[in-house]
Design an enzyme around this catalytic site. Structure first.
Site, PDB file in Angstrom:
ATOM      1  N   HIS A  63       0.892  -1.134  -0.075  1.00 47.42           N
ATOM      2  CA  HIS A  63      -0.086  -0.001   0.011  1.00 47.42           C
ATOM      3  C   HIS A  63       0.943   1.208  -0.064  1.00 47.42           C
ATOM      4  O   HIS A  63       2.023   0.890   0.064  1.00 47.42           O
ATOM      5  CB  HIS A  63      -0.966   0.164   1.253  1.00 47.42           C
ATOM      6  CG  HIS A  63      -0.187   0.099   2.408  1.00 47.42           C
ATOM      7  ND1 HIS A  63       0.530  -0.794   3.117  1.00 47.42           N
ATOM      8  CD2 HIS A  63      -0.472   1.177   3.341  1.00 47.42           C
ATOM      9  CE1 HIS A  63       0.837  -0.533   4.075  1.00 47.42           C
ATOM     10  NE2 HIS A  63       0.456   0.634   4.481  1.00 47.42           N
ATOM     11  N   HIS A  65       1.170   4.036   1.997  1.00 45.57           N
ATOM     12  CA  HIS A  65       1.636   4.747   3.165  1.00 45.57           C
ATOM     13  C   HIS A  65       3.162   4.899   2.976  1.00 45.57           C
ATOM     14  O   HIS A  65       4.075   3.858   2.608  1.00 45.57           O
ATOM     15  CB  HIS A  65       1.344   3.952   4.404  1.00 45.57           C
ATOM     16  CG  HIS A  65      -0.197   4.446   4.744  1.00 45.57           C
ATOM     17  ND1 HIS A  65      -0.941   3.726   5.462  1.00 45.57           N
ATOM     18  CD2 HIS A  65      -1.102   5.621   4.658  1.00 45.57           C
ATOM     19  CE1 HIS A  65      -2.116   4.251   5.715  1.00 45.57           C
ATOM     20  NE2 HIS A  65      -2.188   5.201   5.077  1.00 45.57           N
ATOM     21  N   ASP A  67       5.599   4.674   5.116  1.00 43.61           N
ATOM     22  CA  ASP A  67       6.729   3.787   5.719  1.00 43.61           C
ATOM     23  C   ASP A  67       6.708   2.584   4.595  1.00 43.61           C
ATOM     24  O   ASP A  67       7.544   1.783   5.268  1.00 43.61           O
ATOM     25  CB  ASP A  67       6.132   3.609   7.040  1.00 43.61           C
ATOM     26  CG  ASP A  67       4.696   3.013   7.354  1.00 43.61           C
ATOM     27  OD1 ASP A  67       3.929   3.318   6.524  1.00 43.61           O
ATOM     28  OD2 ASP A  67       4.670   2.161   8.032  1.00 43.61           O
ATOM     29  N   HIS A  68       6.235   2.460   3.824  1.00 36.43           N
ATOM     30  CA  HIS A  68       6.254   1.212   2.714  1.00 36.43           C
ATOM     31  C   HIS A  68       6.883   1.715   1.610  1.00 36.43           C
ATOM     32  O   HIS A  68       6.891   0.816   0.827  1.00 36.43           O
ATOM     33  CB  HIS A  68       4.948   0.651   2.685  1.00 36.43           C
ATOM     34  CG  HIS A  68       4.246   0.106   3.873  1.00 36.43           C
ATOM     35  ND1 HIS A  68       4.163  -1.393   4.347  1.00 36.43           N
ATOM     36  CD2 HIS A  68       3.838   0.717   4.929  1.00 36.43           C
ATOM     37  CE1 HIS A  68       3.709  -1.615   5.583  1.00 36.43           C
ATOM     38  NE2 HIS A  68       3.433  -0.464   5.749  1.00 36.43           N
ATOM     39  N   HIS A 141      -7.814  -1.733   5.654  1.00 43.14           N
ATOM     40  CA  HIS A 141      -6.774  -0.607   5.978  1.00 43.14           C
ATOM     41  C   HIS A 141      -7.273   0.666   5.771  1.00 43.14           C
ATOM     42  O   HIS A 141      -8.476   0.717   5.090  1.00 43.14           O
ATOM     43  CB  HIS A 141      -5.571  -1.030   5.419  1.00 43.14           C
ATOM     44  CG  HIS A 141      -4.356  -0.149   6.096  1.00 43.14           C
ATOM     45  ND1 HIS A 141      -4.118  -0.208   7.805  1.00 43.14           N
ATOM     46  CD2 HIS A 141      -3.158   0.453   5.759  1.00 43.14           C
ATOM     47  CE1 HIS A 141      -3.270   0.520   7.961  1.00 43.14           C
ATOM     48  NE2 HIS A 141      -2.632   1.133   6.715  1.00 43.14           N
ATOM     49  N   ASP A 212      -0.485  -3.873   5.611  1.00 38.25           N
ATOM     50  CA  ASP A 212      -1.088  -3.418   7.134  1.00 38.25           C
ATOM     51  C   ASP A 212      -2.754  -3.678   7.020  1.00 38.25           C
ATOM     52  O   ASP A 212      -3.332  -3.710   6.057  1.00 38.25           O
ATOM     53  CB  ASP A 212      -1.095  -1.910   7.331  1.00 38.25           C
ATOM     54  CG  ASP A 212       0.450  -1.658   7.558  1.00 38.25           C
ATOM     55  OD1 ASP A 212       1.377  -2.462   7.459  1.00 38.25           O
ATOM     56  OD2 ASP A 212       0.677  -0.301   7.621  1.00 38.25           O
ATOM     57  N   HIS A 270       6.185  -5.378  11.674  1.00 40.08           N
ATOM     58  CA  HIS A 270       5.240  -4.160  11.531  1.00 40.08           C
ATOM     59  C   HIS A 270       5.341  -3.754  13.135  1.00 40.08           C
ATOM     60  O   HIS A 270       4.025  -3.623  13.092  1.00 40.08           O
ATOM     61  CB  HIS A 270       4.410  -3.967  10.805  1.00 40.08           C
ATOM     62  CG  HIS A 270       3.614  -2.884  10.404  1.00 40.08           C
ATOM     63  ND1 HIS A 270       2.869  -2.111  11.052  1.00 40.08           N
ATOM     64  CD2 HIS A 270       4.038  -2.074   9.399  1.00 40.08           C
ATOM     65  CE1 HIS A 270       2.625  -0.864  10.542  1.00 40.08           C
ATOM     66  NE2 HIS A 270       3.293  -0.854   9.497  1.00 40.08           N
TER      67      HIS A 270
END
Length: 306
Positions: A63, A65, A67-68, A141, A212, A270
């Protein structure tokens, strides 16, 4: 196959856990590596491993976000500088193309290898190759987040040497043809069929990598009978309401997914930075009460898929 965890934390980098990224090492002649997510400083993490960026041929993004994905531009650029010439394909939700293309254009970065971007906003079969099939489904999510089921196709059985000797078939290059299931004419005129000398196919491995997500039935479907299930465990059991509010999972919820899916092994990643090293044992104990074969992975852990 084996897994190298490059980042096992959530949200923001911490001293002991970087943000999300893991590498799946494929058992092929090229030693290919598939990356799943590419959080900030992933290429820095790679420097502490034996992994070579030029060997990365596929990157799957769960996805969008930060942090990915924030490590993608740097890694794609460095791969070019470090002699990467083989094509690389990035698979990700709709919008990953804009992110990559804008980052490279604004920074005037030109990669020297063919860079392909495959966006998806539907579920289904994302990749079907000679030895592997990769399926993806949407999880639960705050933004579209996907889980991937990597299925290694069944491999040919071994050549049954006892049967070869029993039939007085001499050694020689023709044994390779037999192993490939071909017909072979021997020096004495006999015609033998390789299919009669091959054992049953070896079942391929199944690896499930989930993005997530809250606890949901789709995670179970993706993890059915998986050899390894990689599931986020951002929160401990006592923080179940936080997990729900932020569309994440707890240790126990992840363990329930593994149990209901009939997976062989559960790897938890995570992990929220709120849990310091001494508290990780608590997270592990919670999960193992439900699913005993659980590991909370750390950065740079290497897990062989048995």
């Amino acid at each position: 196959m084996k897994l190298t965890f490059l980042g096992t934390g959530s949200g923001v980098p911490a001293k002991h856990r970087n943000v999300s990224s893991l590498a799946l090492h494929i058992d092929d002649k090229e030693g290919s590596v598939w990356l799943f997510d590419c959080g900030e400083a992933t290429q820095h993490q790679i420097l502490h491993t034996s992994l070579k960026p030029r060997k990365i041929t596929k990157i799957f993004i769960t996805h969008l976000h930060g942090d990915h994905i924030f490590g993608l531009p740097g890694l794609l650029s460095s791969r070019s500088f470090q002699g990467g010439e083989a094509p690389l394909t990035v698979y990700g939700p709709k919008g990953i193309g804009d992110f990559i293309e804008t980052s490279l254009r604004v920074s005037m970065t030109h990669v020297k290898y063919p860079l392909n971007i495959e966006e998806f906003d539907e579920e289904g079969l994302f990749c079907d190759e000679k030895d592997f099939r990769i399926e993806g489904k949407k999880l639960v999510h705050g933004i579209p987040s996907y889980g991937f089921r990597i299925v290694q196709k069944d491999m040919p059985g071994a050549l049954l040497m006892d049967k070869v000797k029993e039939n007085l078939i001499p050694s020689g290059p023709h044994l390779q043809s037999l192993k490939e299931g071909k017909q072979v004419t021997l020096a004495d005129g006999r015609i033998v069929d390789g299919k009669d000398f091959i054992g049953p196919p070896k079942k391929g491995k199944v690896v499930t990598v989930l993005g997530d997500t809250r606890y949901n039935e789709t995670s179970i479907e993706l993890g059915l009978a998986a050899d390894v299930l990689i599931h986020e465990a951002t929160f401990g059991a006592k923080d179940e309401m936080l997990a729900k509010d932020y569309f994440h999972s707890t240790t126990i919820q992840a363990a329930k997914v593994a149990k209901e899916a009939g997976a062989s092994q559960l790897l938890l990643n995570h992990i929220s930075a709120r849990y310091q090293k001494e508290e990780v044992n608590m997270l592990l104990d919670e999960a193992r009460e439900v699913f005993p074969n659980t590991i909370v992975v750390n950065d740079f852990d290497v897990i062989t898929i048995r």
